[in-house]
Scaffold this motif. Sequence first.
Motif, PDB file in Angstrom:
ATOM      1  N   ILE A 164       0.827  -1.199   0.000  1.00 39.04           N
ATOM      2  CA  ILE A 164       0.000   0.000   0.000  1.00 39.04           C
ATOM      3  C   ILE A 164       0.865   1.255   0.000  1.00 39.04           C
ATOM      4  O   ILE A 164       0.646   2.203  -0.762  1.00 39.04           O
ATOM      5  CB  ILE A 164      -0.937   0.016   1.228  1.00 39.04           C
ATOM      6  CG1 ILE A 164      -1.984  -1.103   1.119  1.00 39.04           C
ATOM      7  CG2 ILE A 164      -1.626   1.370   1.368  1.00 39.04           C
ATOM      8  CD1 ILE A 164      -2.974  -0.923   0.010  1.00 39.04           C
ATOM      9  N   LYS A 165       1.898   1.274   0.839  1.00 43.61           N
ATOM     10  CA  LYS A 165       2.754   2.457   0.957  1.00 43.61           C
ATOM     11  C   LYS A 165       3.535   2.701  -0.335  1.00 43.61           C
ATOM     12  O   LYS A 165       3.599   3.816  -0.846  1.00 43.61           O
ATOM     13  CB  LYS A 165       3.724   2.281   2.119  1.00 43.61           C
ATOM     14  CG  LYS A 165       3.052   2.113   3.468  1.00 43.61           C
ATOM     15  CD  LYS A 165       4.040   1.566   4.487  1.00 43.61           C
ATOM     16  CE  LYS A 165       3.352   1.119   5.757  1.00 43.61           C
ATOM     17  NZ  LYS A 165       4.274   0.428   6.687  1.00 43.61           N
ATOM     18  N   LEU A 166       4.142   1.646  -0.857  1.00 44.40           N
ATOM     19  CA  LEU A 166       5.002   1.775  -2.027  1.00 44.40           C
ATOM     20  C   LEU A 166       4.211   2.135  -3.275  1.00 44.40           C
ATOM     21  O   LEU A 166       4.546   3.066  -4.001  1.00 44.40           O
ATOM     22  CB  LEU A 166       5.775   0.476  -2.247  1.00 44.40           C
ATOM     23  CG  LEU A 166       6.812   0.458  -3.361  1.00 44.40           C
ATOM     24  CD1 LEU A 166       7.902   1.481  -3.083  1.00 44.40           C
ATOM     25  CD2 LEU A 166       7.421  -0.934  -3.508  1.00 44.40           C
ATOM     26  N   VAL A 167       3.128   1.394  -3.519  1.00 46.98           N
ATOM     27  CA  VAL A 167       2.356   1.612  -4.740  1.00 46.98           C
ATOM     28  C   VAL A 167       1.476   2.850  -4.622  1.00 46.98           C
ATOM     29  O   VAL A 167       1.286   3.581  -5.604  1.00 46.98           O
ATOM     30  CB  VAL A 167       1.503   0.366  -5.061  1.00 46.98           C
ATOM     31  CG1 VAL A 167       0.688   0.588  -6.328  1.00 46.98           C
ATOM     32  CG2 VAL A 167       2.386  -0.850  -5.202  1.00 46.98           C
ATOM     33  N   GLY A 168       0.951   3.109  -3.413  1.00 41.92           N
ATOM     34  CA  GLY A 168       0.130   4.304  -3.214  1.00 41.92           C
ATOM     35  C   GLY A 168       0.893   5.570  -3.553  1.00 41.92           C
ATOM     36  O   GLY A 168       0.389   6.460  -4.238  1.00 41.92           O
ATOM     37  N   GLU A 169       2.143   5.636  -3.092  1.00 36.26           N
ATOM     38  CA  GLU A 169       2.979   6.793  -3.420  1.00 36.26           C
ATOM     39  C   GLU A 169       3.281   6.853  -4.906  1.00 36.26           C
ATOM     40  O   GLU A 169       3.206   7.908  -5.534  1.00 36.26           O
ATOM     41  CB  GLU A 169       4.288   6.721  -2.630  1.00 36.26           C
ATOM     42  CG  GLU A 169       5.213   7.885  -2.914  1.00 36.26           C
ATOM     43  CD  GLU A 169       6.644   7.455  -3.190  1.00 36.26           C
ATOM     44  OE1 GLU A 169       7.406   8.290  -3.709  1.00 36.26           O
ATOM     45  OE2 GLU A 169       6.987   6.296  -2.916  1.00 36.26           O
ATOM     46  N   SER A 170       3.598   5.701  -5.497  1.00 39.39           N
ATOM     47  CA  SER A 170       3.985   5.664  -6.911  1.00 39.39           C
ATOM     48  C   SER A 170       2.862   6.127  -7.823  1.00 39.39           C
ATOM     49  O   SER A 170       3.103   6.757  -8.855  1.00 39.39           O
ATOM     50  CB  SER A 170       4.420   4.246  -7.297  1.00 39.39           C
ATOM     51  OG  SER A 170       5.585   3.878  -6.605  1.00 39.39           O
ATOM     52  N   LEU A 171       1.631   5.823  -7.457  1.00 38.72           N
ATOM     53  CA  LEU A 171       0.502   6.201  -8.301  1.00 38.72           C
ATOM     54  C   LEU A 171       0.346   7.716  -8.395  1.00 38.72           C
ATOM     55  O   LEU A 171      -0.103   8.239  -9.417  1.00 38.72           O
ATOM     56  CB  LEU A 171      -0.798   5.581  -7.753  1.00 38.72           C
ATOM     57  CG  LEU A 171      -0.985   4.083  -7.983  1.00 38.72           C
ATOM     58  CD1 LEU A 171      -2.193   3.570  -7.221  1.00 38.72           C
ATOM     59  CD2 LEU A 171      -1.139   3.767  -9.465  1.00 38.72           C
ATOM     60  N   PHE A 172       0.719   8.422  -7.320  1.00 35.88           N
ATOM     61  CA  PHE A 172       0.521   9.871  -7.311  1.00 35.88           C
ATOM     62  C   PHE A 172       1.781  10.652  -7.663  1.00 35.88           C
ATOM     63  O   PHE A 172       1.689  11.793  -8.130  1.00 35.88           O
ATOM     64  CB  PHE A 172      -0.004  10.324  -5.939  1.00 35.88           C
ATOM     65  CG  PHE A 172      -1.434   9.939  -5.698  1.00 35.88           C
ATOM     66  CD1 PHE A 172      -2.470  10.687  -6.237  1.00 35.88           C
ATOM     67  CD2 PHE A 172      -1.755   8.821  -4.962  1.00 35.88           C
ATOM     68  CE1 PHE A 172      -3.797  10.341  -6.032  1.00 35.88           C
ATOM     69  CE2 PHE A 172      -3.080   8.462  -4.746  1.00 35.88           C
ATOM     70  CZ  PHE A 172      -4.105   9.218  -5.279  1.00 35.88           C
ATOM     71  N   ASN A 173       2.976  10.078  -7.435  1.00 44.57           N
ATOM     72  CA  ASN A 173       4.166  10.885  -7.698  1.00 44.57           C
ATOM     73  C   ASN A 173       4.440  11.057  -9.192  1.00 44.57           C
ATOM     74  O   ASN A 173       5.205  11.927  -9.590  1.00 44.57           O
ATOM     75  CB  ASN A 173       5.403  10.350  -6.963  1.00 44.57           C
ATOM     76  CG  ASN A 173       5.889   9.003  -7.456  1.00 44.57           C
ATOM     77  OD1 ASN A 173       5.542   8.548  -8.544  1.00 44.57           O
ATOM     78  ND2 ASN A 173       6.700   8.359  -6.639  1.00 44.57           N
ATOM     79  N   ASP A 174       3.815  10.231 -10.030  1.00 48.30           N
ATOM     80  CA  ASP A 174       3.920  10.437 -11.478  1.00 48.30           C
ATOM     81  C   ASP A 174       3.400  11.817 -11.868  1.00 48.30           C
ATOM     82  O   ASP A 174       4.016  12.538 -12.666  1.00 48.30           O
ATOM     83  CB  ASP A 174       3.129   9.374 -12.243  1.00 48.30           C
ATOM     84  CG  ASP A 174       3.778   8.008 -12.156  1.00 48.30           C
ATOM     85  OD1 ASP A 174       5.001   7.952 -11.933  1.00 48.30           O
ATOM     86  OD2 ASP A 174       3.076   7.000 -12.297  1.00 48.30           O
ATOM     87  N   ALA A 175       2.249  12.173 -11.294  1.00 51.59           N
ATOM     88  CA  ALA A 175       1.642  13.466 -11.608  1.00 51.59           C
ATOM     89  C   ALA A 175       2.540  14.608 -11.152  1.00 51.59           C
ATOM     90  O   ALA A 175       2.728  15.599 -11.874  1.00 51.59           O
ATOM     91  CB  ALA A 175       0.271  13.573 -10.939  1.00 51.59           C
ATOM     92  N   THR A 176       3.131  14.478  -9.958  1.00 55.51           N
ATOM     93  CA  THR A 176       4.023  15.524  -9.448  1.00 55.51           C
ATOM     94  C   THR A 176       5.236  15.687 -10.356  1.00 55.51           C
ATOM     95  O   THR A 176       5.632  16.807 -10.696  1.00 55.51           O
ATOM     96  CB  THR A 176       4.489  15.177  -8.023  1.00 55.51           C
ATOM     97  OG1 THR A 176       3.355  14.957  -7.191  1.00 55.51           O
ATOM     98  CG2 THR A 176       5.326  16.311  -7.446  1.00 55.51           C
TER      99      THR A 176
END
Length: 392
Positions: A164-176
């Motif tokens: 959850i932590k690893l993929v949750g961050e990855s899903l949103f940091n693309d946009a950033t």
Amino acid sequence: MTPLQSIAILLLICAITAYSNQRFLKWPPVLAMNMMSVFLAGTLILLGHLGWAPLNDAQNFIHSFDFADLVLHGILGLLLFAGALFIDVGEMKKWWKPIAALATIGVLVSAVVAGSVLFLAASALGVNLPFLWCLLFGTLISPTDPIAALAVVRQSGAPKEMEIKLVGESLFNDATGVMLFLVVLGVIQTGEFSLGVLTHELLMAPIGGAALGFFMGLLATRAIFAVNHHPTEIMITLALATGSYGFAEAIHVSAPIAVVVAGLVIGERARKHAMTIETREHVDSFWESMDEVINAALFVLIGLALVVVDLTWTSFILGVVAWIGVLLGRLAGVFGVLAPMKTRAQFGAGTTKIMVWGGLRGGISLALALSLPPSDQTSILVATTFVAVALS
């Protein structure tokens, strides 16, 4: 070569690579696809220089795919939707503060550190790469690849909370990463800093994307509630994935955030409450298969891109140093952001180390590099990005 012929050749390479891996190597699929295609591209280059293989045909094949357009305006939406669809929103809410901090401040810190390391290396080697171009590299290389990370984490049997932590961050940091990339690129192209562009890219675009994705996700959920026919429901989710991303691009809000939020809404509302067990199994199978096929094609194309990348010894050394800079940036971003909230978030030392080393880079980074207008600096950045992505 027609588009159908290009796709047929690509899928044939994917199938051979996947079969060879499952039959003999048994590596993580992402690693196998990438390294075997790099080996194939290297072999073609060697044979081409020896005059034993038509290297021009291989280059034409790669050029038949507009990689940047294919990723940024095509398959990225499908991959992000597939990743978001299976995320447990309830679990992700428990970690929303560290995930949000990592996907924003963490990416910014990582970009600055990686760009600074590249600038120092370029200066030491006498390469003409101004700091803003190095910072541009930092923005495009800082987003982690959610699909690659998810594949490795799931195969390794890691704890659910770590996933959850690893993929949750990855899903949103693309946009950033994409938004920071556009801001820095705008400064390079215009020679001036625009507060309006910064406000739009870092504030209005993500808020607008989230609102659009949430609204379209709710509309799709209502439609799914009204029917009980799994082909129709699959078609609705597919239309949502492509439609939310495409519409977001048309109205100039964050397309990655829009499609991720839409996927989270469908996963939490429609998948859990609006679908029968049979329909849910069909939908899950469809998106898991879609994810596997597209991801395989993407990482094969990344490897084969070696055929058209202008890779010199200087750019190779820059790429290796840049990869070290990426690790240092990721280290600074993860530990710097999580240190103040570590006790409260209870991430644990093991998870933070995995998040540093698990910061895989993939198609988004290379696509952003390839989307740059032709120039001497672009050629250097493309080669450097290719090496850093392959090493990651």
